[in-house]
Enzyme design. Structure first.
Site, PDB file in Angstrom:
ATOM      1  N   CYS A  99      30.725  -2.804  -8.539  1.00 13.21           N
ATOM      2  CA  CYS A  99      29.447  -2.196  -8.896  1.00 13.21           C
ATOM      3  C   CYS A  99      29.116  -0.907  -8.139  1.00 13.21           C
ATOM      4  CB  CYS A  99      28.305  -3.204  -8.802  1.00 13.21           C
ATOM      5  SG  CYS A  99      28.459  -4.488  -7.590  1.00 13.21           S
ATOM      6  N   ARG A 113      38.555 -10.545  -1.828  1.00  9.88           N
ATOM      7  CA  ARG A 113      37.536 -11.312  -1.108  1.00  9.88           C
ATOM      8  C   ARG A 113      38.207 -12.245  -0.120  1.00  9.88           C
ATOM      9  NH1 ARG A 113      33.404 -12.552  -6.239  1.00  9.88           N
ATOM     10  NH2 ARG A 113      33.196 -10.340  -6.815  1.00  9.88           N
ATOM     11  N   GLN A 157      38.925  -8.262 -11.862  1.00  9.24           N
ATOM     12  CA  GLN A 157      37.647  -8.631 -12.469  1.00  9.24           C
ATOM     13  C   GLN A 157      37.387  -7.752 -13.686  1.00  9.24           C
ATOM     14  OE1 GLN A 157      34.055  -8.345  -9.946  1.00  9.24           O
ATOM     15  NE2 GLN A 157      33.705 -10.480 -10.503  1.00  9.24           N
ATOM     16  N   ASP A 212      35.000  -6.320 -15.073  1.00  8.15           N
ATOM     17  CA  ASP A 212      33.644  -5.989 -14.674  1.00  8.15           C
ATOM     18  C   ASP A 212      33.059  -4.921 -15.583  1.00  8.15           C
ATOM     19  OD1 ASP A 212      31.777  -6.762 -12.873  1.00  8.15           O
ATOM     20  OD2 ASP A 212      32.671  -5.767 -11.152  1.00  8.15           O
ATOM     21  N   HIS A 228      29.157  -2.615 -15.964  1.00  8.65           N
ATOM     22  CA  HIS A 228      27.789  -2.378 -15.506  1.00  8.65           C
ATOM     23  C   HIS A 228      27.099  -1.490 -16.517  1.00  8.65           C
ATOM     24  CE1 HIS A 228      29.975  -3.590 -11.894  1.00  8.65           C
ATOM     25  NE2 HIS A 228      28.850  -4.209 -11.611  1.00  8.65           N
ATOM     26  N   LYS A 253      20.699 -14.406 -12.635  1.00 12.84           N
ATOM     27  CA  LYS A 253      21.898 -14.323 -13.468  1.00 12.84           C
ATOM     28  C   LYS A 253      21.952 -15.493 -14.445  1.00 12.84           C
ATOM     29  CE  LYS A 253      24.810 -16.765 -10.105  1.00 12.84           C
ATOM     30  NZ  LYS A 253      26.128 -16.846  -9.465  1.00 12.84           N
ATOM     31  N   HIS A 295      24.830  -6.430 -14.776  1.00 15.43           N
ATOM     32  CA  HIS A 295      26.221  -6.695 -14.407  1.00 15.43           C
ATOM     33  C   HIS A 295      26.744  -7.754 -15.376  1.00 15.43           C
ATOM     34  CE1 HIS A 295      25.611  -5.372 -10.013  1.00 15.43           C
ATOM     35  NE2 HIS A 295      24.387  -5.431 -10.520  1.00 15.43           N
TER      36      HIS A 295
END
Length: 676
Positions: free
Chosen positions: A367, A396, A414, A416, A418, A502, A548
């Protein structure tokens, strides 16, 4: 009503007036002796006069009663005296909460057995779990497999004794003295942590066994009818490797032996689908210890599946109005301080690296990088929504012992995205994200899912960025979309991300297991922290909001779930090898090569076996690799430009022209059928 009486409201809306001190079991007996024999535990909720009157006018359905007024509900023993007006549910074996109570009671039965067999043992805690229960023990001498058998046998004796579970109370100071005198350092810790000075400590007794516990429990040990001690593992006290190592004994319990046997049959099915075993057997991926734990090496066949997954995702993103972006794997630590991750999320990030000009950290998420892309050029309301998507590698710091094949790793990809939008656009974007999530599940063969809404815990405001008004607006937006779509969902206070609430979409696999993968999150914090702007229609500067979303969750985890869902027998469009070719003898090699060329020209993935092996051996090897189609070619097939088709899970389907087979197979590819 007499001051010595209380009101009990039942699920059908009826209200009974009973003396104070009446127990749930008394109420059950008053309804029916058969009910009293069947009930496992009770659930109550304090009841005011207002709620008594309002709920009495409702439909009276049990489902409505369970859904209403959830706050304040708690489970209690059947023998618990009731001293206030309450709504009461008498839970039988069909209630999910009841099975956990049986399992918690089974943990006490296990602890009873262990102390009788090994009195030097010190007790930790013994909670119920979704799959059974465990109990942590401290004992210098390790338990052996023979010891586990003895424990299970003694548990059976404790059950036969049918000892009542009795709740008692004693002053906190007295409990601490007794636990300290007995060397029960873990129980002493739990009392100190979970009770306060001057409180009464809750203890449960069965026979001579006593445990610090808040309950509830089944009426007696005889209600723990079907159980099994399953395995042994190590666990450090309080999760700290500097503390003593405990022995964690696992078990499971059910209402009857039939359910217990079905459970172990289910476990065998899970074992047969283990993605770690199939990943090696099918040569899909590996984890190389010389490189590090939790880091995935994709082998050629796994790489083909990954490419297919990612190609589909990128094409869908473009079709749905996303722009594809790419961001660096490491960024300055200052960036993560601005985002807040360096503080709130730091323990899950790898340590900073000292480079020439500054400290850097590898990214745990994408992000902040997408925010910098947004911020790199001025934005107008005409540019919004701006949707950035990336299949980005993130890292991570998962602790050793928590990693599990593809499902829990340190480095992953990921999917991902946004979305930067105006406040008026956010509901439409959330709606579109949920549409996208449903499309992912359907395309990859999942027909069922569960939805959860994670919100802020208002009692812990320090753990969440932003004002109460911000959170109310964000949570309301997500809830409104879910309600508008007619989706049932469960709310989990305190489970939100630190920057916003979320929606989690959990798929259900072929064995009925839930998997956390897709998530959609509302974020009003990061745009504020990074001072993001757009020029509105009024010519003024405004702050956008962010959505997200990750739909695979991670490519690695989703792939692991796919392996287990399909037991490695992937549908045709995902299979790394779609067709295996078996010439009957060497003289058929030339025709087999022609077939291979035509199939590959049609866009199919083909493997030709030209080994000097018998036909049946080649067919068996392709079958073990779970290839959807095996084509056998001999004189007859070569003469008529045909192939003899063997379909996975079906067997020999006879000869068909090669042209017809190609047409049929291309149709299956285009449909992305999950059945083959």
């Amino acid at each position: 009503m007499s001051p010595e009486n209380i009101r009990i409201q039942l699920p059908d809306g009826s209200v009974r007036e009973v003396p104070k001190g009446t127990t749930p079991l008394d109420v059950a007996n008053g309804i029916s002796p058969r009910l009293a024999a069947a009930v496992v535990v009770a659930k109550i909720r304090p009841l005011t006069t207002a709620t008594t009157e309002s709920t009495a006018t409702e439909t009276g359905s049990e489902d409505a009663m369970y859904a209403a007024h959830e706050s304040g509900e708690r489970l209690v023993d059947l023998s618990a005296p009731l001293n206030e007006d309450v709504a009461l549910w008498l839970l039988k074996e069909d209630a999910p909460e009841a099975l956990k109570v049986v399992r918690h009671s089974a943990a006490h039965v296990m602890a009873t057995a262990v102390l009788e067999l090994f009195p030097e043992t010190k007790l930790g805690h013994g909670p119920a779990t979704d799959a059974g229960f465990f109990y942590d023990f401290y004992r210098e001498k390790p338990f052996t497999p023979e010891d586990l058998e003895k424990i299970e046998q003694r548990m059976a004796e404790v059950v036969t004794r049918d000892e009542k579970f009795v709740r008692e109370y004693e002053p906190r100071e007295q409990a601490l003295r007794e636990f300290k005198a007995n060397g029960d350092f873990m129980k002493q810790h739990f009392v100190e942590k979970f009770t306060k000075d001057g409180e009464q400590v809750s203890l449960y007794k069965n026979g001579s066994f006593v445990d610090f516990c808040r309950g509830p429990h089944v009426p007696s040990t005889g209600r723990v009818k079907a159980f099994k001690v399953t395995n042994l593992a190590g666990a450090y006290w309080l999760g700290d490797e500097k503390n003593p190592q405990l022995q964690r004994v696992y078990g499971t319990a059910f209402y009857n032996k039939k359910d217990l046997e079905a459970h172990f049959k289910h476990l065998e099915e899970i074992k047969a689908r283990d993605h770690r075993v199939l990943g090696k057997q099918l040569d899909l991926y590996s984890i190389q210890e010389v490189a590090g734990s939790g880091l995935i090496f994709w082998h050629p066949k796994g790489g083909i599946i990954r490419k297919t997954m990612e190609d589909w995702m990128r094409e869908e993103c473009l079709r749905r109005g996303y722009n594809l972006v790419f961001t660096p794997h490491i960024m300055k630590r200052e960036l993560w301080k601005i985002s807040g991750h360096d503080g709130v999320y730091s323990k899950d990030m790898f340590p900073p690296m000292e480079l020439d000009d500054a400290e850097y950290r590898v990214k745990p998420m994408n992000c902040p990088g997408h925010i910098l892309i947004y911020k790199s050029t001025p934005k107008s309301y005409r540019d919004l929504p701006a949707r950035y998507a990336e299949l980005g590698n993130v890292y991570r710091f998962e602790r050793s012992g928590t990693m599990h094949g593809l499902l829990r790793v340190r480095g992953f990809t990921q999917d991902d995205a946004h979305i930067f939008c105006t406040p008026d656009q956010v509901k439409g974007e959330i709606e579109a994200c949920l549409d996208f999530a449903e499309s992912v599940l359907k395309t990859f063969g999942f027909s069922e899912y569960r939805v959860e809404l994670s919100t802020r815990d208002p009692n812990k405001p320090g753990e969440f960025f932003g004002t109460a008004d911000d959170w109310a607006h964000a949570e309301g937006a997500l809830q409104e979309v879910l309600v508008g779509r007619g989706l049932s969902f469960e709310t989990f206070p305190g489970e939100a991300a630190f920057y916003g609430p979320k929606i989690d979409v959990k798929l259900v696999d072929v064995l009925g297991r839930l998997w956390q993968l897709s998530t959609v999150q509302f974020d009003f914090n990061l745009p504020r922290r990074f001072e993001l702007e757009y020029v509105g229609e009024d010519g003024e500067r405004h702050q956008p909001v962010m959505v997200h979303r990750a739909l695979f969750g991670s490519v690695e985890r989703f792939f692991g779930v796919l392996i287990e869902h399909y037991a490695g027998a992937f549908p045709l469009w995902l299979s790394p090898v779609q067709i295996g070719l078996v010439p009957i003898s060497e003289k058929h090699h030339a025709y087999a090569e022609q077939v291979k060329q035509k199939l590959e020209a049609a866009g199919l993935r083909v493997e030709l076996d030209l080994r000097n092996e018998k036909m049946n051996a080649k067919i068996r090897d392709f079958t073990l690799q779970k290839i959807p189609f095996v084509l056998v070619m001999g004189d007859k097939e070569a003469a008529s430009e045909a192939v003899s088709v063997r379909t996975r899970g079906v067997g020999d389907q006879g000869s068909v022209s090669l042209a017809e087979f190609i047409t049929r197979t291309q149709g299956l590819l285009e449909s992305k059928s999950p059945t083959l």
